[in-house]
Design an enzyme around this catalytic site. Structure first.
Site, PDB file in Angstrom:
ATOM      1  N   LYS A   1       0.841  -1.205   0.000  1.00  0.00           N
ATOM      2  CA  LYS A   1       0.000   0.000   0.000  1.00  0.00           C
ATOM      3  C   LYS A   1       0.874   1.252   0.000  1.00  0.00           C
ATOM      4  O   LYS A   1       1.563   1.527   0.978  1.00  0.00           O
ATOM      5  CB  LYS A   1      -0.923   0.057   1.207  1.00  0.00           C
ATOM      6  CG  LYS A   1      -1.939   1.202   1.048  1.00  0.00           C
ATOM      7  CD  LYS A   1      -2.544   1.681   2.342  1.00  0.00           C
ATOM      8  CE  LYS A   1      -1.718   2.734   3.053  1.00  0.00           C
ATOM      9  NZ  LYS A   1      -1.766   4.084   2.479  1.00  0.00           N
TER      10      LYS A   1
ATOM     11  N   CYS B   1      13.595  10.352   7.020  1.00  0.00           N
ATOM     12  CA  CYS B   1      13.555   9.896   8.415  1.00  0.00           C
ATOM     13  C   CYS B   1      14.937   9.976   9.060  1.00  0.00           C
ATOM     14  O   CYS B   1      15.061  10.151  10.262  1.00  0.00           O
ATOM     15  CB  CYS B   1      12.994   8.493   8.497  1.00  0.00           C
ATOM     16  SG  CYS B   1      13.781   7.331   7.390  1.00  0.00           S
TER      17      CYS B   1
ATOM     18  N   GLU C   1      10.613   0.529  10.001  1.00  0.00           N
ATOM     19  CA  GLU C   1      11.588   1.613   9.778  1.00  0.00           C
ATOM     20  C   GLU C   1      10.869   2.896  10.168  1.00  0.00           C
ATOM     21  O   GLU C   1       9.982   3.353   9.449  1.00  0.00           O
ATOM     22  CB  GLU C   1      12.009   1.682   8.310  1.00  0.00           C
ATOM     23  CG  GLU C   1      12.771   0.471   7.814  1.00  0.00           C
ATOM     24  CD  GLU C   1      14.173   0.359   8.370  1.00  0.00           C
ATOM     25  OE1 GLU C   1      14.630   1.309   9.051  1.00  0.00           O
ATOM     26  OE2 GLU C   1      14.807  -0.676   8.127  1.00  0.00           O
TER      27      GLU C   1
ATOM     28  N   GLU D   1      10.435  14.957  15.791  1.00  0.00           N
ATOM     29  CA  GLU D   1      10.749  14.904  14.370  1.00  0.00           C
ATOM     30  C   GLU D   1       9.838  15.888  13.630  1.00  0.00           C
ATOM     31  O   GLU D   1       8.623  15.832  13.754  1.00  0.00           O
ATOM     32  CB  GLU D   1      10.520  13.482  13.851  1.00  0.00           C
ATOM     33  CG  GLU D   1      11.014  13.285  12.439  1.00  0.00           C
ATOM     34  CD  GLU D   1      10.754  11.878  11.911  1.00  0.00           C
ATOM     35  OE1 GLU D   1       9.681  11.329  12.201  1.00  0.00           O
ATOM     36  OE2 GLU D   1      11.619  11.339  11.220  1.00  0.00           O
TER      37      GLU D   1
END
Lengths: 472, 281
Positions: A178, A286, A252, A383
């Site tokens: 997806k 990331c 991840e 983040e």
């Protein structure tokens, strides 16, 4: 400074359809959920309508993958390898089309999609193609897991697809993937490539949609392996949902990487590395080097050089070959970056951006620096996933290590120093899955990537990447 | 008049010391035939937290020790275990011959893992041939503090889950087998006299259902080995709690402890660190 004339890449290579379906069992089919629009984040123009896969559609995709698993896993590795080599070649042949489509749908500069994303995508398929008939040498056995449910993010739509699909297929698994709801188009073009390669139906299935579709893939009882790249928040939810099911899981997740510059670093190289670390892909990375740790004695000099360099960055049309910084992927992400940046200011950090005109339409955010940042500030902890750099200082190597590791994340880190023994000492002490020394944001299919602590578990790439798709 | 024997008091093992449970609780341990053997400490949440603190404190030193040094210490543990052969056989229980065989197997398993300390990086690391002028090396590193719920097998099972965790540089908090904890405390005495730094292994005795959920939810624990959790509901809730800080989880497994263990129990609690550096002059 002279001005650059625009050098736009042509959109003609891409044949956009007005609507796209799902890719199940080798066919494009309608989805039963409501369709949604995918937009060009640089202009807000609608690119296409895309189907939403309902849980019934996901079930059909998993069934197709299950059926294909029998055939695919029984193929000799050498035959699987040849399919993957074919796919890699087709990606190279259609590289320009893929790059333009990726930039249109994601907002990333064509310079990056053309020179980084697409070549790496092809390289991943080439690399894992070669493993398919050599698995017994890798040390993890040769038994595939079955059907892999894979959910990928919007920052590197095609590259994340390659990271997931190439090793899964090489090991004999079949997949239901997806893509993110804001960037589904290159995955659907990849489906077409699978057809061109005559890949047996059901080996790769692509289901589009938002979080609910992803949750249906992850929760499907006939999925044997779940692989997810995305936020730590969603990773937690997924880890909870697969608990007790026996499904194998790799994650991840996010990061808040420290990029550490010592006073003996080669300054110009370090400045380039800092820019590449946080402004590559608009900071939608990331492993972005979002926390700059500068040795106090060179702070002024380094910041002056960094600001001079930021003045030369060109922000604008992602399809212009001169563009360094493209569009923020979505209105939602832009709002998040704005909120966290405003929070940075209100918590007392000093904000700076180069003089930078933002286009009138689309989603844009200027490259931004925060100085006077404390470890307790939100902008040093959370983040942001945008072109925002927080600058902190340190005096000793031990303090640099302490500050760098002071985060629940552990994905990556950077070290800049000309002293070899210090690089090795720092690399040893940093609790991060990837350490870039005198470089940053380098990726390669042969090189394992993945995080410590709350940045997830499992590795992608290299020999280690096979472990995730074999019954070890 | 016959001599009155001096009975052993079984305590916890935390940070290299042998405290009683801060809760003051204990529980009776009986043999298979139901005879009273000893009272074991019934550790509390607070004891579990103290054990995590001790394990975290020991981590930098132990993970920073050279693999050669760790191997030497694990071999020393095997030596000391061999010296307690008779006592441990008694605590393991069952037939005398079978018990001795189990102790011997545990000693041999320690020796086997001791040898892995300086080999796992060669087998599980890699020099990655990237397409560019970069030096690129992947090496395994310990993940940190590991909570281990030991299986019912009182000694061989225990050694088989603890040795792979620590040989690579992790530190751990072990919940010993609830019905058969005595060998675990004697093993702790062996560890305490084997040059193993205090805190590397911490042993809690008590109720699995009372201790495991707190370790699974503890934010300073990096991984949890649920091997010894027989209750499926407890395993599920521990795995769900472990998701909160993305702990690495080893789900409950039925293992034949006599079989070749393979390297899976070591790699489960290892991270892979990849270091890049440009090549140039």
């Amino acid at each position: 400074m002279f001005e650059y004339a625009p050098a736009p890449e042509s959109r003609d290579v891409v044949d956009l359809k007005s609507s796209y379906g799902l890719f199940i069992n080798g066919e494009f089919v309608d989805g039963s959920g409501p369709s949604f629009k995918t937009v060009n984040p640089a202009t807000e123009e609608t690119l296409a309508e895309v189907a939403t896969a309902s849980s019934d559609d996901v079930d059909r995709a998993v069934q197709a993958a299950r059926k294909a698993f029998g055939v695919w896993s029984a193929l000799p590795g050498a035959e699987r390898a040849k399919y993957l080599f074919r796919i890699a070649r087709l990606i190279q042949e259609r590289a320009r089309e893929l790059a333009v489509l990726e930039s249109l749908d994601n907002g990333k500069p064509i310079r990056e999609s053309r020179d980084v994303d697409v070549p790496l995508v092809a390289a991943h398929f080439f690399y894992y193609a070669g493993w398919a008939d050599k698995l017994r040498y890798a040390g993890f056995g040769t038994k595939p897991l079955g059907v892999a449910g894979q959910v990928i993010p919007w920052n590197f739509p095609l590259l994340m697809l390659a990271w997931k699909i190439a090793p899964a297929l090489a090991c004999g698994n079949t997949v239901v993937l997806k893509p993110a709801e804001t960037t589904p188009l290159t995955a659907l073009l990849f489906a077409e490539i699978c057809r061109q390669a005559d890949l047996p139906p059901g080996v790769v299935n692509i289901v589009t949609g938002a979080g609910e579709t992803g949750a249906a893939v992850v929760a499907h009882p006939d999925v044997n392996k779940v692989a997810f790249t995305g936020s730590t928040e969603v990773g937690r939810v997924i880890a909870r949902s697969v608990a007790g099911t026996g499904k194998k899981l790799t994650l991840e997740l996010g990061g808040k990487a420290a990029n550490i510059v010592f006073d003996d670093a080669a300054l110009d190289q370090a400045v380039e590395g800092i820019v590449n670390g946080i402004f590559f892909n608009q900071g939608h990375v990331c492993c972005a080097g979002s926390r700059l740790l500068v040795q106090e004695s060179i702070q002024e000099e380094l910041l002056a050089a960094l600001k001079r360099r930021l003045d030369t960055l060109r922000l604008g049309d992602p399809l212009d070959k001169n563009t360094d910084i493209g569009a923020i992927n979505s209105a939602e992400q832009l709002a998040k970056i704005r909120r966290l940046s405003d929070l940075g200011e209100s918590e007392g950090a000093e904000r700076w951006s180069p003089a930078c005109e933002l286009p009138g339409r689309g989603f844009w955010f200027p490259p931004t620096l925060f100085t006077g940042v404390a470890q307790s500030h939100s902008i040093a902890r959370e983040e942001i996933f945008g072109p925002v750099l927080s600058v902190l200082t340190f005096r000793t190597p031990a303090e640099a290590v302490e500050k760098a590791n002071n985060t629940p994340y552990g994905l990556s880190a950077g070290v800049w120093t000309e002293k070899g023994s210090r690089i090795l000492w720092m690399a040893d002490k940093l609790r991060a899955g990837v350490v870039w020394a005198n470089t940053f944001n380098k990726f390669d299919p042969t090189s394992p990537f993945g995080g410590y602590k709350e940045s997830g578990y499992g590795r992608e790439g290299g020999l280690a990447g096979l472990e995730a798709y074999l019954d070890v | 008049m016959s001599r009155l024997s001096v009975k052993k008091t079984y305590k916890l093992y935390i940070g290299g010391a042998f405290p009683r449970s801060e809760s003051g609780r204990s529980y009776p341990v009986t043999s298979a035939k139901g005879e009273f053997l000893a009272n074991a400490s019934r550790a509390s949440r607070k004891d579990a937290r103290d054990a995590v603190v001790a394990a975290r404190k020991a981590f930098p030193g132990w993970s920073g020790a050279t693999p050669y040094n760790r191997g030497q210490i694990l071999y020393r543990v095997a030596e000391m275990l061999e010296g307690r052969r008779a006592q441990l056989a008694e605590e393991v229980g069952g037939g005398k011959r079978a018990a001795l065989e189990q102790v011997d197997a545990a000693v041999d398993r320690l020796v086997w893992y001791a040898g892995w300390s300086d080999k796992i990086a060669s087998v599980h690391g890699a020099a990655n041939p990237v397409a560019g002028p970069y030096f690129n090396l992947s090496t395994p590193e310990p993940t940190g503090v590991v909570a281990v719920v030991a299986p019912a097998d009182p000694l061989l099972g225990l050694v088989s889950v603890v040795a792979p965790v620590i040989v690579t540089g992790n530190t751990c908090v072990v919940v010993a087998s609830e019905p058969a904890p005595l060998a675990a405390i004697t093993l702790a005495e062996v560890l305490a006299t084997s040059d193993l730094p205090g805190g590397v292994v911490n042993v809690l005795t008590g109720r699995q259902a009372e201790l495991a959920p707190w370790l699974a939810a503890h934010m300073d624990v990096n991984a949890i080995d649920l091997t010894g959790v027989a209750d499926a509901d407890l395993a599920l809730s521990c795995e769900q709690a472990a998701a909160e800080n993305l702990k690495r989880v080893l789900r409950p497994v039925q293992e034949d402890w006599a079989a070749d263990p393979g390297i899976g129990r070591m790699t489960r609690f290892l991270e892979t660190k990849t270091v890049w550096h440009p090549i140039g002059i």
